[in-house]
Design an enzyme around this catalytic site. Structure first.
Site, PDB file in Angstrom:
ATOM      1  N   GLN A 197       5.390 114.163  59.146  1.00 13.13           N
ATOM      2  CA  GLN A 197       5.924 114.939  58.753  1.00 13.13           C
ATOM      3  C   GLN A 197       6.737 116.233  59.533  1.00 13.13           C
ATOM      4  O   GLN A 197       5.627 116.810  59.748  1.00 13.13           O
ATOM      5  CB  GLN A 197       5.144 115.509  57.114  1.00 13.13           C
ATOM      6  CG  GLN A 197       5.597 116.261  56.758  1.00 13.13           C
ATOM      7  CD  GLN A 197       4.014 117.009  55.323  1.00 13.13           C
ATOM      8  OE1 GLN A 197       3.369 117.214  55.716  1.00 13.13           O
ATOM      9  NE2 GLN A 197       4.538 117.844  54.296  1.00 13.13           N
ATOM     10  N   GLY A 198       8.112 116.810  59.306  1.00  7.62           N
ATOM     11  CA  GLY A 198       8.527 117.419  59.976  1.00  7.62           C
ATOM     12  C   GLY A 198       9.447 118.595  58.630  1.00  7.62           C
ATOM     13  O   GLY A 198      10.432 119.120  58.994  1.00  7.62           O
ATOM     14  N   TYR A 199       8.423 119.331  58.957  1.00 11.30           N
ATOM     15  CA  TYR A 199       8.480 120.537  57.494  1.00 11.30           C
ATOM     16  C   TYR A 199       8.214 122.059  58.320  1.00 11.30           C
ATOM     17  O   TYR A 199       9.437 122.543  58.527  1.00 11.30           O
ATOM     18  CB  TYR A 199       7.383 120.948  56.392  1.00 11.30           C
ATOM     19  CG  TYR A 199       7.909 119.933  55.479  1.00 11.30           C
ATOM     20  CD1 TYR A 199       8.113 118.230  55.150  1.00 11.30           C
ATOM     21  CD2 TYR A 199       7.040 120.225  53.937  1.00 11.30           C
ATOM     22  CE1 TYR A 199       9.069 118.182  54.090  1.00 11.30           C
ATOM     23  CE2 TYR A 199       7.300 119.241  53.000  1.00 11.30           C
ATOM     24  CZ  TYR A 199       8.066 118.087  52.593  1.00 11.30           C
ATOM     25  OH  TYR A 199       8.669 117.472  52.180  1.00 11.30           O
ATOM     26  N   SER A 200       7.368 121.944  59.155  1.00  4.60           N
ATOM     27  CA  SER A 200       6.995 123.537  59.345  1.00  4.60           C
ATOM     28  C   SER A 200       7.661 123.902  61.116  1.00  4.60           C
ATOM     29  O   SER A 200       8.068 122.791  62.086  1.00  4.60           O
ATOM     30  CB  SER A 200       5.877 123.885  59.927  1.00  4.60           C
ATOM     31  OG  SER A 200       4.893 123.456  58.681  1.00  4.60           O
ATOM     32  N   SER A 253       1.871 116.948  62.570  1.00  2.00           N
ATOM     33  CA  SER A 253       0.250 116.162  62.810  1.00  2.00           C
ATOM     34  C   SER A 253       1.115 114.219  62.954  1.00  2.00           C
ATOM     35  O   SER A 253       1.572 113.997  62.888  1.00  2.00           O
ATOM     36  CB  SER A 253      -0.291 115.678  61.475  1.00  2.00           C
ATOM     37  OG  SER A 253      -1.449 117.224  61.202  1.00  2.00           O
ATOM     38  N   GLU A 305       1.079 116.011  48.057  1.00  2.00           N
ATOM     39  CA  GLU A 305       0.710 116.564  49.587  1.00  2.00           C
ATOM     40  C   GLU A 305      -0.990 117.556  48.384  1.00  2.00           C
ATOM     41  O   GLU A 305      -2.176 116.638  49.368  1.00  2.00           O
ATOM     42  CB  GLU A 305       0.490 117.114  50.292  1.00  2.00           C
ATOM     43  CG  GLU A 305       0.611 117.360  51.569  1.00  2.00           C
ATOM     44  CD  GLU A 305       1.229 117.317  53.283  1.00  2.00           C
ATOM     45  OE1 GLU A 305       2.349 118.153  52.608  1.00  2.00           O
ATOM     46  OE2 GLU A 305       0.540 118.445  53.921  1.00  2.00           O
ATOM     47  N   ASN A 316      -4.553 128.870  52.211  1.00  2.00           N
ATOM     48  CA  ASN A 316      -5.021 129.797  51.174  1.00  2.00           C
ATOM     49  C   ASN A 316      -4.529 130.764  49.699  1.00  2.00           C
ATOM     50  O   ASN A 316      -5.093 130.351  49.088  1.00  2.00           O
ATOM     51  CB  ASN A 316      -6.740 130.152  51.090  1.00  2.00           C
ATOM     52  CG  ASN A 316      -7.779 129.389  51.653  1.00  2.00           C
ATOM     53  OD1 ASN A 316      -7.782 127.910  51.224  1.00  2.00           O
ATOM     54  ND2 ASN A 316      -9.185 129.899  51.767  1.00  2.00           N
ATOM     55  N   GLU A 317      -4.592 132.018  50.864  1.00  2.00           N
ATOM     56  CA  GLU A 317      -3.184 132.453  50.625  1.00  2.00           C
ATOM     57  C   GLU A 317      -2.345 132.142  49.179  1.00  2.00           C
ATOM     58  O   GLU A 317      -1.899 132.419  48.479  1.00  2.00           O
ATOM     59  CB  GLU A 317      -3.129 133.985  51.410  1.00  2.00           C
ATOM     60  CG  GLU A 317      -4.316 134.286  52.402  1.00  2.00           C
ATOM     61  CD  GLU A 317      -5.505 132.910  53.055  1.00  2.00           C
ATOM     62  OE1 GLU A 317      -4.110 132.164  53.324  1.00  2.00           O
ATOM     63  OE2 GLU A 317      -5.818 133.656  53.889  1.00  2.00           O
TER      64      GLU A 317
HETATM   65  C1  LIG Z   1      -4.161 120.477  61.546  1.00  2.00           C
HETATM   66  C2  LIG Z   1      -2.849 121.281  61.215  1.00  2.00           C
HETATM   67  C3  LIG Z   1      -1.249 119.890  60.619  1.00  2.00           C
HETATM   68  C4  LIG Z   1      -0.256 120.174  60.549  1.00  2.00           C
HETATM   69  N1  LIG Z   1       0.627 119.393  60.358  1.00  2.00           N
HETATM   70  C5  LIG Z   1       1.261 119.883  59.699  1.00  2.00           C
HETATM   71  C6  LIG Z   1       2.049 119.017  59.325  1.00  2.00           C
HETATM   72  O1  LIG Z   1       2.335 117.240  59.738  1.00  2.00           O
HETATM   73  N2  LIG Z   1       3.956 118.704  59.045  1.00  2.00           N
HETATM   74  C7  LIG Z   1       4.091 120.018  59.217  1.00  2.00           C
HETATM   75  O2  LIG Z   1       5.368 120.126  58.641  1.00  2.00           O
HETATM   76  N3  LIG Z   1       3.344 121.295  59.244  1.00  2.00           N
HETATM   77  C8  LIG Z   1       2.441 121.005  59.862  1.00  2.00           C
HETATM   78  N4  LIG Z   1       1.235 121.900  59.424  1.00  2.00           N
HETATM   79  C9  LIG Z   1       1.317 123.703  59.688  1.00  2.00           C
HETATM   80  C10 LIG Z   1       1.203 123.733  58.473  1.00  2.00           C
HETATM   81  O3  LIG Z   1       1.946 123.310  57.292  1.00  2.00           O
HETATM   82  C11 LIG Z   1       1.347 125.633  58.984  1.00  2.00           C
HETATM   83  O4  LIG Z   1       0.436 125.999  59.970  1.00  2.00           O
HETATM   84  C12 LIG Z   1       0.778 126.406  57.419  1.00  2.00           C
HETATM   85  O5  LIG Z   1       2.094 125.786  56.314  1.00  2.00           O
HETATM   86  C13 LIG Z   1       1.400 127.465  57.390  1.00  2.00           C
HETATM   87  O6  LIG Z   1       1.897 128.331  58.022  1.00  2.00           O
HETATM   88  P1  LIG Z   1       2.412 128.919  59.253  1.00  2.00           P
HETATM   89  O7  LIG Z   1       1.423 128.241  60.510  1.00  2.00           O
HETATM   90  O8  LIG Z   1       3.149 129.359  60.534  1.00  2.00           O
HETATM   91  O9  LIG Z   1       1.244 130.636  58.764  1.00  2.00           O
HETATM   92  P2  LIG Z   1       2.597 131.978  58.811  1.00  2.00           P
HETATM   93  O10 LIG Z   1       2.801 131.233  57.050  1.00  2.00           O
HETATM   94  O11 LIG Z   1       2.468 132.922  59.631  1.00  2.00           O
HETATM   95  O12 LIG Z   1       0.895 132.524  58.131  1.00  2.00           O
HETATM   96  C14 LIG Z   1      -0.128 133.265  58.649  1.00  2.00           C
HETATM   97  C15 LIG Z   1      -1.440 133.868  58.233  1.00  2.00           C
HETATM   98  O13 LIG Z   1       0.009 134.845  56.781  1.00  2.00           O
HETATM   99  C16 LIG Z   1      -0.653 134.326  55.039  1.00  2.00           C
HETATM  100  N5  LIG Z   1       0.409 134.629  54.530  1.00  2.00           N
HETATM  101  C17 LIG Z   1       2.011 133.866  54.310  1.00  2.00           C
HETATM  102  N6  LIG Z   1       2.695 134.360  53.517  1.00  2.00           N
HETATM  103  C18 LIG Z   1       1.991 135.555  52.789  1.00  2.00           C
HETATM  104  C19 LIG Z   1       2.103 135.513  51.374  1.00  2.00           C
HETATM  105  N7  LIG Z   1       2.539 134.937  50.771  1.00  2.00           N
HETATM  106  N8  LIG Z   1       1.248 136.108  50.894  1.00  2.00           N
HETATM  107  C20 LIG Z   1      -0.090 136.036  51.527  1.00  2.00           C
HETATM  108  N9  LIG Z   1      -0.067 135.703  53.216  1.00  2.00           N
HETATM  109  C21 LIG Z   1       0.416 135.363  53.379  1.00  2.00           C
HETATM  110  C22 LIG Z   1      -1.441 132.618  55.759  1.00  2.00           C
HETATM  111  O14 LIG Z   1      -1.837 132.969  54.348  1.00  2.00           O
HETATM  112  C23 LIG Z   1      -1.717 133.110  56.980  1.00  2.00           C
HETATM  113  O15 LIG Z   1      -3.173 133.508  56.370  1.00  2.00           O
HETATM  114  C24 LIG Z   1      -0.036 121.607  59.817  1.00  2.00           C
HETATM  115  C25 LIG Z   1      -0.675 122.605  60.309  1.00  2.00           C
HETATM  116  C26 LIG Z   1      -2.035 122.512  60.580  1.00  2.00           C
HETATM  117  C27 LIG Z   1      -3.534 123.509  60.987  1.00  2.00           C
END
Ligand SMILES: Cc1cc2nc3c(=O)[nH]c(=O)nc-3n(C[C@H](O)[C@H](O)[C@H](O)COP(=O)(O)OP(=O)(O)OC[C@H]3O[C@@H](n4cnc5c(N)ncnc54)[C@H](O)[C@@H]3O)c2cc1C
Lengths: 375, 385
Positions: free
Chosen positions: B128-131, B163, B246, B368-369
């Site tokens: 999955q290439g989202y992030s 992942s 998902e 969670n948030e």
């Molecule tokens: C083990 C693992 C596997 C993953 N696998 C994939 C994958 O296969 N494909 C993929 O595309 N992505 C994957 N991800 C990425 C995952 O989807 C992102 O890590 C996630 O969406 C959070 O983005 P970020 O890491 O940039 O955190 P950020 O968005 O930078 O968040 C940092 C903190 O700020 C808080 N925050 C951000 N915005 C808000 C808001 N509006 N209100 C309140 N709090 C907020 C967040 O909750 C968090 O606590 C994976 C992540 C992990 C840990």
């Protein structure tokens, strides 16, 4: 059994919601209570789980749960709980068929108000030694003695079903009219005005032989299952109460403006409401799961499933009621607004029919075997 | 409602597992779960094909697409029996439970015919290439670009936290197809083969020590013109539909392994002699109660399938991920100082992995948030901030 609610149950829910919403009485004096009870009886609710052979509707616990959920939502003060959730399961699990056929028709019609005396807090985990009332055989009849410190609906009940410790050992179930000679009762000042209580003192109360309702041994075997059904139906009532707390809180915070915007738009407020919903939905699922595992009063009861519903619903209600007060701000602390009423009922519900901790311990015993007591 | 009776079905699953998870597959028993993804990857790929031969992939898919269209109660039953038999962590879940239902909803018949068989037969693995580095919770901040040129899509940019990219043949990607667009507009959802010169995959080491996720770089990577789901510019809608899956039933299989983990915890408590400690007993009972509640959530919330869910479905992901996290904490408290040391045997090793990996459960698929924001706004109708 499916976790989906049927059309009939939905219809029952709609009727109950409509009727109770027009007759909320939790904050009023008690003058209207009897009229409300007659209305409820007229709708047939006290008959819900009473078998047709005993003049009831013969429906299942899921239907009883629907009624209690709605009455929990509206904080209805009525003896519905003491009847449907408490007395009827006890009779159906522990009394002889003859006794059920004699007593249940009047209870199903709501002509008589009944309650149960079976040890402090009506815990399903009670044993004979924990009971408050003693019974001894006296020639043709029975003599009952002892004090039941807190009897639910004890001030208005026409009769109590008493689980007493028998002199020869074990437990027996007795029918005790409130006006029997030797019974004195004293209303108690409960914080939760929707759950009246009274203290009953039994001083050499003489009962006829027919007042003993069980066949020997059935109470020892059936009491905990009966009170577990009560705990399950209490969970339904608490789910209704918790749902109401969320509705009230979301509505209030959407209305209330501070800093030039509805307080419901602040993330801190939203997250707390969301947590309330997570807990409520978990409790709802747990309740549905337990009802699917325990459709009726016959057969073995899935005690662990009841534990799940009991623990989740009690926790959700307490959490939601407390958050409701907090998120209403100052008005949440007033007598006039409803959160305090839910808070008090949630507190009440955490102490009866086995505390959530007692139920957790029962689960732990099932997982690990009973804990040996160490010195 | 299904005519298949649950008891018979469970017996069928148990029997099949007993006959197939044997011989050289024996070593896979209970392996490859969260935090253990790097265990026996080759053998687990083969196992996917064995699973496919038994007809166990696509249980919830419509029959018209080669699935079995089982109700959720039987899907739960399958995963419970699978977990009970020690069935290994699944390699193909991203394709099976995320991409496939999305293609069935929104893909063209040609895409369905091309991609679903590989997934159903356990041959093709997806990631999955989202992030991206700048687009996490705020997924609409995507910067990767794509454009059509000479009848092919070209792709430029970087994905992160991907992942299982190293174990996959294909990736689905959201990228910006309208130059200069911002936010949810102008995005497209592409299906891209990984084995090509324009794609580079670099593992990222996780706190568990394993490298389950990766960075994926696209430097003029290519894919065919028809490898786009939805129209150009509709990528956000497709991406969100997939995200709904998902956060829904896709994790059912994973959750059914939770009961095995809890059993390991109970065993560990006994072995450590703390099963008489009243406080720990209560916490373990609470964990058991929480697990039954998750199961009840799945059965109630998805009773009518995934398309008919109400707002209560929003709580599902939040509930299971937080439960799992607290299970990990409880496991470490049961272990005490023994938990300081990297155990090399079950159940301790497995439980330590749960403790660490479950920290990710409340981050991926929406933190969670973000989940709480969605519950409040969509579930309770509270205003956006
Ligand atoms: C083990 C693992 C596997 C993953 N696998 C994939 C994958 O296969 N494909 C993929 O595309 N992505 C994957 N991800 C990425 C995952 O989807 C992102 O890590 C996630 O969406 C959070 O983005 P970020 O890491 O940039 O955190 P950020 O968005 O930078 O968040 C940092 C903190 O700020 C808080 N925050 C951000 N915005 C808000 C808001 N509006 N209100 C309140 N709090 C907020 C967040 O909750 C968090 O606590 C994976 C992540 C992990 C840990």
């Amino acid at each position: 059994m499916s976790a989906v609610i049927t059309e009939e149950q939905q219809a029952l829910r709609d009727t109950a919601a409509a009727y109770l919403a027009g007759h909320a009485n939790a904050r009023d004096g008690r003058d209207g209570d009897m009229a409300l009870w007659q209305g409820i009886a007229g709708l047939g609710w006290p008959a819900v789980i009473v078998p047709e052979a005993c003049g009831g509707l013969g429906l299942g616990l899921a239907e009883a749960a629907v009624l209690l959920e709605e009455s929990g939502r509206q904080l209805t003060r009525s003896p519905l709980f003491s009847g449907v959730a408490l007395s009827h399961p006890l009779l159906l699990r522990c009394a002889t068929e003859v006794a059920c056929q004699r007593l249940l028709p009047a209870l199903a019609e709501g002509r008589l108000i009944s309650t149960v005396i079976a040890g402090p807090g009506l815990s399903p985990f009670v044993d004979a030694a924990g009971l408050e009332i003693r019974a001894r055989c006296d020639g043709a009849g029975w003599v009952l003695d002892g004090t039941a410190a807190q009897v639910l609906d004890g001030d208005t009940a026409d009769l109590a079903f008493v689980v007493a410790r028998l002199e020869e050992g074990g437990m027996g179930l007795f029918e005790l009219p409130a006006d029997s000679q030797g019974v004195s009762r004293r209303p108690l000042p409960a914080w939760d005005l929707s759950r009246p209580q009274a203290c009953w003192t039994l001083d050499g109360v003489r009962l006829a032989a027919e007042a003993r309702l069980d066949a020997p041994g059935t109470v020892d075997a059936g009491l905990s299952a009966a009170l577990a059904v009560t705990a399950l139906l209490l969970a339904a009532e608490q789910v209704g109460g918790a749902a109401r707390c969320i509705e009230l809180t979301v509505a209030y915070t959407r209305e209330r403006q501070q800093f030039g915007r509805p307080v419901a738009s602040f993330q801190a407020v939203k997250h707390r409401c969301a947590e309330m919903m997570v807990k409520l939905e978990g409790a709802r699922s747990a309740l549905a799961g337990a009802l699917a595992a325990c459709p009726g009063l016959e057969g073995a009861l899935a005690l662990e499933e009841v534990a799940v519903a009991r623990v989740q619903a009690a926790g959700a209600y307490r959490f939601c009621a407390a958050e409701a007060i907090q998120l209403h701000g100052g008005v949440g602390f007033t007598w006039e607004y409803d959160p305090q009423l839910h808070f008090k009922r949630a507190q009440w519900g955490g102490q009866w029919f086995g505390t959530p901790d007692a139920w957790r311990d029962a689960v732990a015993d099932a997982l690990f075997g009973r804990r040996e007591e160490h010195e | 409602m299904s005519e298949i009776d649950e008891k018979t079905f469970r017996a069928e699953v148990a029997d099949w597992m007993a006959r197939h998870l044997v011989g050289r597959f024996e070593v896979l028993r209970h392996r490859g779960g969260p935090g253990d993804e790097t265990a026996h990857p080759e053998l687990r790929r083969e196992w996917e094909q064995v699973m496919a031969s038994g007809g166990w992939i696509g249980l919830g898919w419509p029959r018209a697409h080669g699935g079995r269209e089982l109700p959720v109660s039987l899907q739960v039953a399958f995963h419970e029996e699978y977990a009970r038999a020690g069935g290994p962590g699944r390699m193909g879940h991203i394709g099976e439970t995320l991409l496939a239902p999305t293609l069935i909803d929104l893909g063209t018949p040609a895409q369905q015919q091309r991609f679903l068989p590989g997934i159903r037969e356990g041959r093709t693995f997806w990631c999955q290439g989202y992030s991206e580095p700048g687009a996490g919770s705020d997924l609409a901040a995507i910067r990767s670009r794509c454009w059509l040129e000479n009848g092919e899509w070209h792709l430029q940019g970087q994905k992160v936290w991907t992942s299982l990219a190293h174990d996959s043949e294909w990736i689905f990607v959201i990228a910006r197809s309208t130059p200069g667009s911002v936010g949810r507009e102008g995005l497209s959802f592409l299906l891209v083969p990984l084995a090509q010169p324009g794609v580079e995959i670099r593992p990222i080491r996780q706190m568990t020590g394993e490298a389950e996720f990766n960075e994926v770089f696209f430097d003029d990577a290519r894919t065919a013109a028809d490898c786009i789901v939805g129209a150009p510019g509709d990528g956000w809608k497709v991406a969100m539909a997939l995200l709904g899956y998902e956060r829904g039933l896709s994790t059912l299989g994973q959750q059914m392994h939770f009961s095995h983990e809890l059993q390991l915890l109970v065993d560990a408590a006994r072995a450590a002699g703390v099963d008489h400690d009243p406080a720990l007993r209560r916490r373990i009972a609470e964990a058991w109660i929480g697990l039954r509640t998750l199961r009840a959530n799945a059965l109630r919330i998805f009773a009518r399938g995934e398309s008919g869910v109400g707002p209560e479905a929003l709580v599902y992901k939040y509930a299971w991920s937080n439960w799992h996290r607290s299970l990990g904490e409880l496991a470490m408290d049961v272990m005490g100082t023994a938990g300081d040391l990297q155990a090399d045997n079950d159940p301790l090793r497995r439980l330590q992995q749960v403790f660490f990996f479950s920290r990710a459960d409340t981050i991926y698929a929406g933190t969670n948030e973000i989940q709480l924001n969605l519950i409040a706004e969509r579930g309770l109708g509270m205003p956006r901030g």
